[in-house]
Design a protein around this motif. Sequence first.
Motif, short mmCIF file in Angstrom:
data_model
loop_
_atom_site.label_atom_id
_atom_site.label_comp_id
_atom_site.label_asym_id
_atom_site.label_seq_id
_atom_site.Cartn_x
_atom_site.Cartn_y
_atom_site.Cartn_z
N UNK A 135 -12.33 34.49 59.18
CA UNK A 135 -12.90 34.49 60.53
C UNK A 135 -13.92 35.63 60.70
N UNK A 136 -13.60 36.82 60.14
CA UNK A 136 -14.44 38.01 60.33
C UNK A 136 -15.46 38.21 59.21
N UNK A 137 -15.55 37.25 58.29
CA UNK A 137 -16.48 37.34 57.16
C UNK A 137 -16.27 38.61 56.32
N UNK B 170 -15.03 45.56 59.74
CA UNK B 170 -14.10 46.43 59.02
C UNK B 170 -13.37 47.37 59.98
N UNK B 171 -14.07 47.85 61.00
CA UNK B 171 -13.42 48.69 62.01
C UNK B 171 -12.31 47.92 62.73
N UNK B 172 -12.57 46.65 63.05
CA UNK B 172 -11.56 45.81 63.69
C UNK B 172 -10.36 45.61 62.76
N UNK B 173 -10.63 45.37 61.47
CA UNK B 173 -9.56 45.23 60.49
C UNK B 173 -8.71 46.50 60.44
N UNK B 174 -9.36 47.65 60.39
CA UNK B 174 -8.61 48.91 60.29
C UNK B 174 -7.78 49.17 61.55
N UNK B 175 -8.25 48.74 62.70
CA UNK B 175 -7.43 48.87 63.93
C UNK B 175 -6.18 48.00 63.82
N UNK B 176 -6.33 46.80 63.25
CA UNK B 176 -5.16 45.92 63.06
C UNK B 176 -4.18 46.55 62.08
N UNK B 177 -4.69 47.06 60.97
CA UNK B 177 -3.82 47.67 59.95
C UNK B 177 -3.11 48.90 60.53
N UNK B 178 -3.81 49.68 61.32
CA UNK B 178 -3.23 50.92 61.88
C UNK B 178 -2.01 50.64 62.77
N UNK B 179 -1.97 49.47 63.41
CA UNK B 179 -0.82 49.16 64.28
C UNK B 179 0.15 48.18 63.64
N UNK B 180 -0.14 47.74 62.43
CA UNK B 180 0.73 46.81 61.71
C UNK B 180 1.95 47.57 61.23
N UNK B 181 3.13 47.17 61.66
CA UNK B 181 4.36 47.90 61.33
C UNK B 181 4.76 47.74 59.86
N UNK B 182 4.06 46.91 59.11
CA UNK B 182 4.35 46.78 57.68
C UNK B 182 3.66 47.86 56.86
N UNK B 183 2.81 48.67 57.51
CA UNK B 183 2.05 49.75 56.85
C UNK B 183 2.38 51.09 57.50
N UNK B 184 2.31 52.15 56.71
CA UNK B 184 2.31 53.50 57.26
C UNK B 184 1.56 54.39 56.26
#
Length: 132
Positions: free
Chosen positions: A35-37, A60-74
Amino acid sequence: MLYRLVFVSKAVGDAGQSPQSLAHILGASERNNRRDEISGAMMFHGDEIVQIVEGARTDLDRLMRRVAVDTRHCDLVVVEDRPVMQRRYRQPMQLCQTDHRCVARHSGGRPLRTLSAVELERLMQACSLQAA
């Protein structure tokens, strides 16, 4: 302008540890990236997740915002964030099949978050990722 972003995060819980978890993560990544190319590659090793992604800055900034709040990552560490002339990866998300001996050989046994972007790309290519 096109950017390449290399980052490492620590997997929380069973993220990427089971076939079902891995399929869920890859499916969501492919959907969102298409979707975000954004194109890229991902590798799971122990409790570390390496991702190399390419796309427009805003995407990429939008992706990083998603990753930052994804509870599967820290413990997210951005290893590299730079403009590039062309894509190296063509798929929305490719999975590097982790061969633990290959990773140990190319990382010198160091945690992946301590490797440079060049070392991480070489590692992912050596461990069966076919870059475009």
